[in-house]
Every structure is written in C-alpha cells, then in structure tokens.
Write a protein that holds these residues in place. Structure first.
Motif, PDB file in Angstrom:
ATOM      1  N   ALA A 164     -12.974   3.306  61.710  1.00  0.00           N
ATOM      2  CA  ALA A 164     -13.387   4.219  62.782  1.00  0.00           C
ATOM      3  C   ALA A 164     -12.418   5.391  62.887  1.00  0.00           C
ATOM      4  CB  ALA A 164     -13.478   3.472  64.105  1.00  0.00           C
ATOM      5  N   ILE A 165     -11.126   5.085  62.922  1.00  0.00           N
ATOM      6  CA  ILE A 165     -10.119   6.156  62.966  1.00  0.00           C
ATOM      7  C   ILE A 165      -8.849   5.693  62.260  1.00  0.00           C
ATOM      8  CG2 ILE A 165     -10.947   7.208  65.118  1.00  0.00           C
ATOM      9  CD1 ILE A 165      -8.577   5.947  66.572  1.00  0.00           C
ATOM     10  N   LEU A 166      -8.131   6.663  61.729  1.00  0.00           N
ATOM     11  CA  LEU A 166      -6.801   6.421  61.174  1.00  0.00           C
ATOM     12  C   LEU A 166      -5.796   6.902  62.199  1.00  0.00           C
ATOM     13  CD1 LEU A 166      -7.317   7.616  57.494  1.00  0.00           C
ATOM     14  CD2 LEU A 166      -7.158   5.267  58.307  1.00  0.00           C
ATOM     15  N   VAL A 167      -4.767   6.090  62.439  1.00  0.00           N
ATOM     16  CA  VAL A 167      -3.778   6.410  63.465  1.00  0.00           C
ATOM     17  C   VAL A 167      -2.396   6.473  62.805  1.00  0.00           C
ATOM     18  CG1 VAL A 167      -2.753   5.705  65.653  1.00  0.00           C
ATOM     19  CG2 VAL A 167      -5.163   5.158  65.180  1.00  0.00           C
ATOM     20  N   PRO A 168      -1.854   7.674  62.615  1.00  0.00           N
ATOM     21  CA  PRO A 168      -0.490   7.777  62.089  1.00  0.00           C
ATOM     22  C   PRO A 168       0.502   7.177  63.081  1.00  0.00           C
ATOM     23  CG  PRO A 168      -1.645   9.879  61.907  1.00  0.00           C
ATOM     24  CD  PRO A 168      -2.486   8.990  62.775  1.00  0.00           C
ATOM     25  N   ALA A 169       1.496   6.476  62.568  1.00  0.00           N
ATOM     26  CA  ALA A 169       2.528   5.895  63.432  1.00  0.00           C
ATOM     27  C   ALA A 169       3.175   7.008  64.258  1.00  0.00           C
ATOM     28  CB  ALA A 169       3.577   5.176  62.592  1.00  0.00           C
ATOM     29  N   GLY A 170       3.463   6.697  65.498  1.00  0.00           N
ATOM     30  CA  GLY A 170       4.119   7.668  66.375  1.00  0.00           C
ATOM     31  C   GLY A 170       3.182   8.739  66.901  1.00  0.00           C
TER      32      GLY A 170
ATOM     33  N   MET B 121       1.154   3.825  59.098  1.00  0.00           N
ATOM     34  CA  MET B 121      -0.147   4.261  59.536  1.00  0.00           C
ATOM     35  C   MET B 121      -0.985   3.016  59.807  1.00  0.00           C
ATOM     36  SD  MET B 121      -3.052   6.846  58.032  1.00  0.00           S
ATOM     37  CE  MET B 121      -1.988   8.220  58.083  1.00  0.00           C
ATOM     38  N   PHE B 122      -1.911   3.185  60.725  1.00  0.00           N
ATOM     39  CA  PHE B 122      -2.816   2.110  61.104  1.00  0.00           C
ATOM     40  C   PHE B 122      -4.250   2.644  61.087  1.00  0.00           C
ATOM     41  CE2 PHE B 122       1.254   1.385  63.121  1.00  0.00           C
ATOM     42  CZ  PHE B 122       1.508   0.063  62.791  1.00  0.00           C
ATOM     43  N   ALA B 123      -5.191   1.712  61.082  1.00  0.00           N
ATOM     44  CA  ALA B 123      -6.598   2.075  61.168  1.00  0.00           C
ATOM     45  C   ALA B 123      -7.254   1.169  62.190  1.00  0.00           C
ATOM     46  CB  ALA B 123      -7.275   1.904  59.810  1.00  0.00           C
ATOM     47  N   ILE B 124      -8.233   1.706  62.866  1.00  0.00           N
ATOM     48  CA  ILE B 124      -9.038   0.887  63.775  1.00  0.00           C
ATOM     49  C   ILE B 124     -10.379   0.663  63.095  1.00  0.00           C
ATOM     50  CG2 ILE B 124     -10.155   0.751  66.023  1.00  0.00           C
ATOM     51  CD1 ILE B 124      -7.792   2.274  67.180  1.00  0.00           C
ATOM     52  N   ILE B 125     -10.741  -0.603  63.004  1.00  0.00           N
ATOM     53  CA  ILE B 125     -11.971  -1.013  62.334  1.00  0.00           C
ATOM     54  C   ILE B 125     -13.010  -1.358  63.391  1.00  0.00           C
ATOM     55  CG2 ILE B 125     -12.992  -2.646  60.705  1.00  0.00           C
ATOM     56  CD1 ILE B 125     -10.758  -0.786  59.549  1.00  0.00           C
ATOM     57  N   SER B 126     -14.204  -0.816  63.238  1.00  0.00           N
ATOM     58  CA  SER B 126     -15.307  -1.110  64.151  1.00  0.00           C
ATOM     59  C   SER B 126     -16.549  -1.404  63.319  1.00  0.00           C
ATOM     60  CB  SER B 126     -15.552   0.088  65.076  1.00  0.00           C
ATOM     61  OG  SER B 126     -16.638  -0.158  65.938  1.00  0.00           O
ATOM     62  N   ASN B 127     -17.130  -2.575  63.520  1.00  0.00           N
ATOM     63  CA  ASN B 127     -18.327  -2.991  62.765  1.00  0.00           C
ATOM     64  C   ASN B 127     -18.093  -2.959  61.255  1.00  0.00           C
ATOM     65  OD1 ASN B 127     -19.836  -3.380  65.150  1.00  0.00           O
ATOM     66  ND2 ASN B 127     -20.279  -1.167  65.210  1.00  0.00           N
ATOM     67  N   GLY B 128     -16.889  -3.354  60.839  1.00  0.00           N
ATOM     68  CA  GLY B 128     -16.579  -3.416  59.413  1.00  0.00           C
ATOM     69  C   GLY B 128     -16.292  -2.080  58.764  1.00  0.00           C
ATOM     70  N   LEU B 129     -16.234  -1.010  59.547  1.00  0.00           N
ATOM     71  CA  LEU B 129     -15.970   0.328  59.009  1.00  0.00           C
ATOM     72  C   LEU B 129     -14.711   0.908  59.628  1.00  0.00           C
ATOM     73  CD1 LEU B 129     -19.595   1.768  59.198  1.00  0.00           C
ATOM     74  CD2 LEU B 129     -18.430   0.858  57.180  1.00  0.00           C
TER      75      LEU B 129
ATOM     76  N   ALA C  11      -6.615  -6.986  68.961  1.00  0.00           N
ATOM     77  CA  ALA C  11      -7.599  -6.965  70.044  1.00  0.00           C
ATOM     78  C   ALA C  11      -8.421  -5.676  70.059  1.00  0.00           C
ATOM     79  CB  ALA C  11      -6.900  -7.156  71.390  1.00  0.00           C
ATOM     80  N   ILE C  12      -7.844  -4.577  69.552  1.00  0.00           N
ATOM     81  CA  ILE C  12      -8.610  -3.325  69.511  1.00  0.00           C
ATOM     82  C   ILE C  12      -9.115  -3.024  68.093  1.00  0.00           C
ATOM     83  CG2 ILE C  12      -7.425  -2.354  71.525  1.00  0.00           C
ATOM     84  CD1 ILE C  12      -5.948  -0.468  69.525  1.00  0.00           C
ATOM     85  N   GLY C  13      -8.931  -3.989  67.184  1.00  0.00           N
ATOM     86  CA  GLY C  13      -9.423  -3.812  65.812  1.00  0.00           C
ATOM     87  C   GLY C  13      -8.481  -3.043  64.914  1.00  0.00           C
ATOM     88  N   MET C  14      -7.210  -2.986  65.276  1.00  0.00           N
ATOM     89  CA  MET C  14      -6.244  -2.211  64.497  1.00  0.00           C
ATOM     90  C   MET C  14      -5.671  -3.050  63.361  1.00  0.00           C
ATOM     91  SD  MET C  14      -2.918  -0.097  65.848  1.00  0.00           S
ATOM     92  CE  MET C  14      -3.815   1.354  66.390  1.00  0.00           C
ATOM     93  N   VAL C  15      -5.644  -2.457  62.166  1.00  0.00           N
ATOM     94  CA  VAL C  15      -5.062  -3.098  60.985  1.00  0.00           C
ATOM     95  C   VAL C  15      -4.088  -2.126  60.330  1.00  0.00           C
ATOM     96  CG1 VAL C  15      -7.090  -4.565  60.556  1.00  0.00           C
ATOM     97  CG2 VAL C  15      -6.913  -2.324  59.433  1.00  0.00           C
ATOM     98  N   ASP C  16      -3.242  -2.659  59.463  1.00  0.00           N
ATOM     99  CA  ASP C  16      -2.293  -1.829  58.726  1.00  0.00           C
ATOM    100  C   ASP C  16      -3.008  -1.025  57.647  1.00  0.00           C
ATOM    101  OD1 ASP C  16       0.052  -2.691  60.022  1.00  0.00           O
ATOM    102  OD2 ASP C  16       0.175  -4.468  58.745  1.00  0.00           O
TER     103      ASP C  16
ATOM    104  N   ASN D 166       4.006   5.873  71.321  1.00  0.00           N
ATOM    105  CA  ASN D 166       4.835   4.730  70.928  1.00  0.00           C
ATOM    106  C   ASN D 166       4.093   3.393  71.002  1.00  0.00           C
ATOM    107  OD1 ASN D 166       4.687   4.522  73.701  1.00  0.00           O
ATOM    108  ND2 ASN D 166       6.896   4.250  74.005  1.00  0.00           N
ATOM    109  N   TRP D 167       2.797   3.409  71.272  1.00  0.00           N
ATOM    110  CA  TRP D 167       2.058   2.170  71.457  1.00  0.00           C
ATOM    111  C   TRP D 167       2.080   1.291  70.204  1.00  0.00           C
ATOM    112  CZ3 TRP D 167      -2.175  -0.512  69.566  1.00  0.00           C
ATOM    113  CH2 TRP D 167      -2.583  -1.599  70.341  1.00  0.00           C
ATOM    114  N   CYS D 168       1.909   1.873  69.038  1.00  0.00           N
ATOM    115  CA  CYS D 168       1.895   1.084  67.798  1.00  0.00           C
ATOM    116  C   CYS D 168       3.237   0.400  67.556  1.00  0.00           C
ATOM    117  CB  CYS D 168       1.531   1.956  66.605  1.00  0.00           C
ATOM    118  SG  CYS D 168      -0.177   2.536  66.619  1.00  0.00           S
ATOM    119  N   ASN D 169       4.309   1.048  67.958  1.00  0.00           N
ATOM    120  CA  ASN D 169       5.644   0.462  67.782  1.00  0.00           C
ATOM    121  C   ASN D 169       5.915  -0.648  68.787  1.00  0.00           C
ATOM    122  OD1 ASN D 169       6.201   2.195  65.691  1.00  0.00           O
ATOM    123  ND2 ASN D 169       7.256   3.675  66.970  1.00  0.00           N
TER     124      ASN D 169
END
Length: 172
Positions: A11-17, A1-9, A42-47, A30-33
């Motif tokens: 923003a959304i959780l992105v399940p793999a796949g 799973m990944f999360a996108i961080i915006s302004n230190g918060l 570049a889009i603020g995505m973290v693990d 398949n973008w995360c893979n």
C-alpha cells in the motif's frame, strides 16, 4: 525502510524516520523506531529488504519494483554492463594515478640524486621499481579482461610498502 501491506499488496513505502498517515491515523517520524514488532504487524507493516547494489563503476544500475514475498518486501536491482573499453580505460587510469600518487612523495630522492650526482638508496630504488611493476602487471590484467564482469571481479592491487614501513604489529 518499511512497507504497509493491505490485501496482499504494497500500500505504501515508509522510509525510516519519516512521518506517515495510514488508515486515517498520523504517525510521527519516530514511530517506526519506537514501535514494537507487534505494533508494526498490527497495521500491516513489514520490513523492506534491499538486494546487493551492483558496482556502478562498471554497471548502469536501476532499481526494480518492490515485491511482497509474504513476509517482507524485497527491492532488487538490474545491472546493465557499461562499455568494456571505457571501463578498462578508467581502471587503467585509476591504477596509474594510484601508482603515481604512491611514488610522488619520494620523487625528490631521485631529483636530488640527479642534481647532485648522488645515488638513491637501493631499497628505495627497488621499492619504486616494484610499484611501477605492480602497476604495469595490473594494467595487463585489466586489458586482458574480455567482459565487464571479469573486470569488476578483479581484486584490488595490494601495493608494496615502502622501505620505512613498520607493520602495526611490529615494534621498533
């Protein structure tokens, strides 16, 4: 799973796949893979990192809210102990059921000996008694636990091997 961080918060959780939309852009499932760490950054995505899941045999488990640590998102769990007496009853029943299932395939030896007036080989009698003793000893240990944490920390029974057992490293 990944999360996108915006302004230190978060923003959304992105399940793999999973396909997702961020900042007006649609990303395929398949973008995360397929993306590089730089593209994710570049889009603020973290693990998203999950803590150790407690044993739900002994605890009521709830998932805590995700927390952004500055480099990743952590998701931990809250474990509330279940009723000790019920957990002990379940553990005793499981131990006895396991001992029963171990002994069941050799019960025919005892039945045959009783029906024909014969005997069961001493090695098998000893092994069968060892299994019963192991079960009884473990039940005593289970019942001696005074907390769910003690019960949950018990190591599993290492059941004795039957007389015909040959270890995988041994040869005949």
């Amino acid at each position: 799973m990944f999360a996108i961080i915006s302004n230190g918060l978060i923003a959304i959780l992105v399940p793999a796949g999973t396909a997702f939309t961020w900042d007006g852009v649609q990303y395929p499932a398949n973008w995360c893979n397929l993306s590089s760490p730089q593209e994710k950054a570049a889009i603020g995505m973290v693990d998203v990192v999950y803590g150790q899941y407690p044993n739900d045999q002994y605890y009521w488990v709830s998932q805590d809210a995700p927390v952004y640590t500055g480099t990743e998102v952590e998701i931990n769990y809250t474990a509330t102990p279940k009723d000790l007496a019920q957990c002990q009853t379940n553990a005793v029943n499981a131990t006895n059921a396991t001992a029963y299932s171990i002994l069941l395939p050799t019960d025919w030896m005892v039945v045959k000996a009783v029906e024909t007036g014969g005997t069961v080989a001493p090695a098998w009698n000893t092994w069968r008694q060892t299994i019963r003793t192991q079960a009884g000893d473990y039940v005593a240990v289970i019942n001696a636990c005074t907390t769910v944490a003690q019960l949950a920390a018990l190591p599993p029974v290492v059941w004795a091997h039957d007389p015909n057992y040959v270890a995988p490293t041994e040869s005949n």
